[in-house]
Design a protein around this motif. Structure first.
Motif, mmCIF file in Angstrom:
data_model
loop_
_atom_site.group_PDB
_atom_site.id
_atom_site.type_symbol
_atom_site.label_atom_id
_atom_site.label_comp_id
_atom_site.label_asym_id
_atom_site.label_seq_id
_atom_site.Cartn_x
_atom_site.Cartn_y
_atom_site.Cartn_z
ATOM 1 N N LEU A 297 6.440 7.138 -8.697
ATOM 2 C CA LEU A 297 7.091 5.982 -8.075
ATOM 3 C C LEU A 297 6.059 4.990 -7.553
ATOM 4 O O LEU A 297 6.198 3.774 -7.726
ATOM 5 N N VAL A 298 5.006 5.512 -6.930
ATOM 6 C CA VAL A 298 3.949 4.648 -6.389
ATOM 7 C C VAL A 298 3.201 3.952 -7.521
ATOM 8 O O VAL A 298 2.860 2.771 -7.430
ATOM 9 N N ASN A 299 2.921 4.695 -8.612
ATOM 10 C CA ASN A 299 2.204 4.103 -9.756
ATOM 11 C C ASN A 299 2.973 2.926 -10.352
ATOM 12 O O ASN A 299 2.386 1.921 -10.750
ATOM 13 N N VAL A 300 4.289 3.066 -10.434
ATOM 14 C CA VAL A 300 5.121 1.978 -10.970
ATOM 15 C C VAL A 300 4.995 0.734 -10.100
ATOM 16 O O VAL A 300 4.867 -0.395 -10.597
ATOM 17 N N GLU A 302 2.449 -0.028 -8.115
ATOM 18 C CA GLU A 302 1.089 -0.559 -8.232
ATOM 19 C C GLU A 302 0.935 -1.379 -9.519
ATOM 20 O O GLU A 302 0.246 -2.410 -9.522
ATOM 21 N N LYS A 303 1.578 -0.946 -10.600
ATOM 22 C CA LYS A 303 1.536 -1.722 -11.836
ATOM 23 C C LYS A 303 2.235 -3.068 -11.664
ATOM 24 O O LYS A 303 1.796 -4.088 -12.202
ATOM 25 N N ARG A 304 3.309 -3.063 -10.888
ATOM 26 C CA ARG A 304 4.019 -4.321 -10.626
ATOM 27 C C ARG A 304 3.117 -5.272 -9.858
ATOM 28 O O ARG A 304 3.058 -6.472 -10.148
ATOM 29 N N ILE A 305 2.409 -4.728 -8.856
ATOM 30 C CA ILE A 305 1.503 -5.562 -8.053
ATOM 31 C C ILE A 305 0.407 -6.138 -8.935
ATOM 32 O O ILE A 305 0.069 -7.329 -8.859
ATOM 33 N N ALA A 306 -0.182 -5.271 -9.799
ATOM 34 C CA ALA A 306 -1.255 -5.727 -10.684
ATOM 35 C C ALA A 306 -0.764 -6.830 -11.611
ATOM 36 O O ALA A 306 -1.466 -7.816 -11.863
#
Length: 981
Positions: A297-300, A302-306
């Motif tokens: 969930l956190v990785n998803v 972080e990808k959105r932020i990137a």
């Protein structure tokens, strides 16, 4: 009148009773499903035809009717009387027998077998024992007449299999296992794996169901009912939503926090602070890192932020490397480094557009160059931009460069060079690694963001880089037990005319020469010859040890494969069944009967059968305190013998890699990334081309054409070894493409298939060399093989440096010199220097006051810091002509060179020495023969004059004056550094 002649049968009722008794005693015979009346007449002494109805006498009618009635009753009661003569030849009798066996107390009496599939033939019922127990005819189960009995037994087999009375040993224990699992489930103590399923191995191990390192997967394949039991509990756990991770209960809460953006970012402005976010969920600050579902969930997020940070606010794209590149913004995200780089700190001084351009170019450059640690580059480019802003007011040149960058205008190259030089001088203390700082500016120039500019290195920097780039060869390997005193080293160096303190590698070569001289009286007296002999001897010994290791493994492997291929199926099944019985505790003599100490071949054969079929060639080790496997391995020479009979071992893979490195001189990293498709036909006859890939050179291909057979008797060549491993690895990985298969794959004990890594190879290489009495005491590593092969090639042909550079697949001569610029290659210069030291003694023993001024007046300057006493020479026809070959003065056969210790001449020497140091690498690459013939003597001459002679008294004073004069000349606008020709 009665047809009965039997005194015991007087009435038809008596006949019925007798026939019933015969049926009960399995003495009644039936034909075609009916009572055999003819046979009954003979046995009971009745008139022929009286019971068969062959006569019309009224007196016989009641008797025949009695037989018909009892026949109907028997068929109705027994179900069928086709095989009534057998003890259990009717459905009723067989049903009673099967009913008896169905009682739990009588399960042990069922004629069963441990092996087999419960759905085939009679399943787990032992056909031979069933036939004997029931008294049926042989092969009854395949006869149509006995189809009724066969069907009853098949139903019985399925029924008892489901109850747990039949099946393999493990299938019969399913009810017991179910009871234990139900109890653990009720207490919520079921062992779970990371997927939230039943941990089958842990369950079986913890409850002492398996005492050896047995594969539970193998048990499930042989006992389907056991697998069904485990699958049943997996479904129960899944239906309940059970998971092995305590953090899964926080999924909804975490999703809500992420949607509401209630989290903190780390300094990279893209990764979420998982520790603080974990504390927002519960008291465990690692709950997110230890729970895969939460991490996902956190990785998803972080990808959105990137993704949101990738869009720039000014132009849509910038030209980088001459190609339109999407504007990544002031905080660009690097896919390669999985992080963002924050350039917002220079927005105020550079403006947003230039900042976004610099930021976008930075990420593009580090990804194109595959920079592993760009932190210093990131710091350096920001420091460069800050420097231009801070110094714009002080220097108009820097101001013009900075303004042109911001406006996107053309930049004056001279002004940019001035800016770069000043940056290098001013920012030395602010940037940790000055070399990296200059490299990033050069890289931006190559990307066409800045003008193209490359910083020139100083002599000191070049020497430091050269020293760092030197790679040791095996001739420099230190003795792990050596205690060589300093005086011995000096004496050994003096004996062979070697300057001991000139370079770092000299001492290593001298030590090797001393050690070898103590054991070999035939070693050449000259340094180059001695080192060449030592290098060849050591390299040959490494190849011999590696060849022996590979050959021994190959013989052992082929023997093991031959044993397996010669086995018949009955022999394999017998060994496996007996081993299973031993594991179940039903055959304790298995180790003695099937693995006898006195019969090596039988023991090895049965070990290979069990490990190949039960453990997929993975040699099991002892567990739970049992020494079963260790004892069996000891009978055949150890576990390595068995593993080597089935698999490629690490020792064999390391030996093959060593053979390749010794023949090719390739990098270790290149060797370990080889795949089977990298072996191809060479254009050279009887050779094979090996194409490696050098990751550090951006995936550059490295080519080596190696012979298919070596000339040395008793040695295995690299190509045969590589092809042998290639065939094995391809057959093992049939589902993969050849480019996905590592050439040096091997099987470790317990960890299964691995590919040779640099650390594993280094360890195996050192262990391999310890087998050698000659090499075992030396500290040799695989990385020394490449310098050794290249140095040996250089010694064999010292004047052809270009050939060695081609062999090494180098693009830069500096890289090649790191391997070959060692003591043997420098001996020529050492000899020149010693010669000049003797010849110049007389010259520098005099002073300028007592020198012969008349000779000096007649002498002419050569431009190289020396004078020619007389430039008139005779040509081939005897005519006098003027000599213009000033480059040969140092080697003048007429001894006309004159050295004068005045500041003008010495300053010429200083400048020429700087020039030779600066141009050496380029010149050697283009024309190594001329460099060695013409300019190496001059280098030696200048070194002797400036570093050995002019260091004391008045000569030292002259040298200092000459240094000042040389500096003044360099500062002149018209000064040009002399160049060798």
């Amino acid at each position: 009148m009665t047809p009965s002649k039997n005194p015991d049968i007087k009435t038809p009722n008596d006949l019925k009773e007798v026939i019933q008794q015969m049926a009960d005693d399995a003495m009644l015979v039936a034909t075609g499903g009916l009572i055999s009346r003819g046979l009954l007449e003979r046995r009971l002494k009745f008139v022929h035809g009286s019971l068969q109805g062959l006569t019309n006498k009224p007196a016989y009618f009641d008797w025949k009717t009695a037989v018909d009635d009892i026949e109907k009753d028997l068929i109705k009661h027994e179900g069928s009387i086709k095989h009534i003569q057998y003890k259990y030849g009717t459905p009723r009798k067989l049903k009673e027998k099967l009913g008896f066996w169905k009682k739990r107390d009588n399960w042990g009496d069922i004629p069963a077998k441990d092996a087999g599939d419960h759905s085939g033939d009679l399943g787990h019922l032992n056909i031979r024992a069933i036939t004997k127990e029931l008294g049926f005819s042989v092969n009854f189960h395949i006869s149509n007449d006995w189809k009724w009995a066969t069907q009853m037994l098949i139903r019985f087999n399925h029924e008892m299999y489901e109850l747990g009375a039949l099946g393999t040993t493990w299938e019969r224990r399913v009810p017991e296992l179910r009871s234990v699992l139900d109890e653990l489930d009720g207490k919520k103590q079921l062992p779970l794996n990371q997927n939230g399923k039943l941990n089958r191995f842990s369950f079986m191990l913890e409850h002492d169901y398996i005492t050896e390192k047995i594969s539970v997967d193998v048990l499930c394949r042989r006992a389907p009912k056991l697998k069904e039991l485990f699958d049943e509990f997996d479904k129960k756990l899944k239906k309940r939503g059970v998971t092995a991770y305590a953090g899964d209960q926080y999924q909804e809460k975490l999703a809500r926090l992420l949607n509401e953006r209630k989290y903190e970012l780390n300094k990279d402005h893209i990764s979420i602070n998982k520790t603080k976010l974990s504390l927002a969920l519960c008291t465990n600050d690692n709950i997110i890192m230890h729970t895969p579902s939460l991490t996902n969930l956190v990785n998803v997020e972080e990808k959105r932020i990137a993704s949101s940070l990738r869009n720039g606010q000014t132009k849509k794209s910038f030209n980088i490397y001459g190609v339109a590149t999407i504007n990544l913004g002031a905080i660009p995200y690097s896919m390669q480094m999985q992080r963002v780089y924050d350039f917002r700190g220079i927005v105020q001084i550079c403006g947003l557009e230039l900042t976004e351009k610099i930021a976008t170019a930075f990420v593009t450059i580090i990804e194109a160059r595959k920079i592993k640690n760009p932190k210093a580059w990131f710091t350096s480019i920001k420091a460069f931009m800050t420097f231009m802003h801070d110094f714009s007011d002080k220097y108009d040149e820097i101001k013009q460069v900075f303004n042109a960058l911001k406006c996107g205008e053309n930049i004056n190259k001279a002004h940019f060079e001035f800016t770069c030089l000043n940056f290098k001088l001013v920012m030395l203390e602010k940037v940790r690694k000055n070399v990296v700082a200059t490299n990033v500016i050069t890289a931006f120039g190559e990307a066409k963001i800045f003008p193209s500019y490359k910083f020139k290195t100083t002599v000191k920097e070049r020497k430091r880089l050269t020293d760092r780039a030197r790679r040791k060869s095996i001739a420099e390997a230190s003795n792990i037990h050596e205690h060589v005193i300093t005086e011995s080293i000096k004496e050994g160096a003096l004996k062979r005319n070697i300057v001991i303190d000139r370079d770092k590698d000299t001492k290593g070569f001298v030590k090797s020469i001393l050690n070898e001289s103590a054991n070999d009286d035939t070693l050449p007296s000259d340094a180059v010859g001695a080192i060449k002999e030592i290098t060849k001897k050591r390299l040959l010994e490494i190849r011999r040890v590696a060849s022996n290791d590979f050959t021994n493994w190959k013989i052992n492997y082929e023997k093991g494969q031959a044993i397996l291929s010669s086995l018949q199926e009955p022999e394999i099944n017998d060994t496996l069944e007996k081993f299973e019985a031993y594991q179940a505790g039903n055959y304790s003599r298995f180790p003695n009967d099937y693995m006898p100490v006195e019969n090596y071949e039988v023991t090895l054969k049965n070990l290979l059968i069990i490990i190949h079929h039960n453990y997929k060639d993975d040699c099991p080790t002892s567990a739970q305190g049992s020494q079963f496997w260790n004892k069996q391995y000891q009978k055949v020479g150890g576990i390595d013998v068995v593993n080597g009979s089935l698999n490629v071992t690490k020792k064999a893979a390391a030996a093959a890699a060593t053979l390749y490195l010794c023949e090719s001189g390739a990098n270790v990293a290149v060797a370990l990334t080889l795949t089977p498709d990298r072996l191809s036909k060479s254009q050279i006859a009887n050779h094979t081309r090996v194409t490696g890939i050098k990751a550090r050179a951006g995936g550059k291909s490295i080519f080596d054409d190696l012979p298919n057979k070596v000339d040395i008797v008793g040695l295995t060549g690299a190509i045969p070894a590589l092809r042998y491993l290639s065939d094995i690895n391809i057959s093992y990985h049939q589902s993969k493409e050849t480019f996905e298969i590592g050439l040096f794959g091997y099987f470790s004990l317990g960890n299964r298939y691995n590919e040779l890594t640099e650390f594993a190879f280094r360890d195996a290489f050192k262990r391999m060399l310890k087998q050698s009495d000659y090499m075992g005491h030396l500290n040799v590593t695989p990385s020394m093989l490449r310098p050794t092969v290249l140095l040996l090639a250089q010694i064999e042909d010292p004047t052809n440096a270009g050939l060695v550079m081609i062999q090494a697949n180098h693009e830069s001569e500096t890289t090649t010199m790191g391997y070959t610029n060692k003591l043997p290659y420098r001996v020529v210069m050492e000899e020149h220097m010693m010669k000049y030291q003797k010849n110049l003694e007389a010259i520098f023993s005099s002073t300028s006051n007592d020198r012969d001024e008349s000779k000096l007046a007649a002498a002419q300057k050569t431009g190289l810091g020396v004078f020619c006493k007389d430039r008139l020479i005779a040509d081939d026809d005897g005519k006098e002509i003027q000599c213009n070959e000033v480059q040969d003065c140092v080697r003048c056969k007429q001894d006309r060179m004159l050295v004068v210790a005045d500041k003008e001449s010495i300053s010429d020497m200083i400048l020429w020495k700087q020039s030779l140091d600066h141009h050496e690498n380029d010149f050697v690459l283009k024309n190594p023969e001329r460099w060695e013939k013409i300019w190496v003597p001059w280098q030696a001459f200048f070194s002797v004059v400036l570093e050995d002679k002019m260091v004391r008294g008045k000569l030292s004073f002259i040298k200092n004056e000459a240094l000042k004069l040389a500096q003044q000349r360099q500062l002149s606008d018209n000064y040009v550094l002399p160049e060798p020709w």
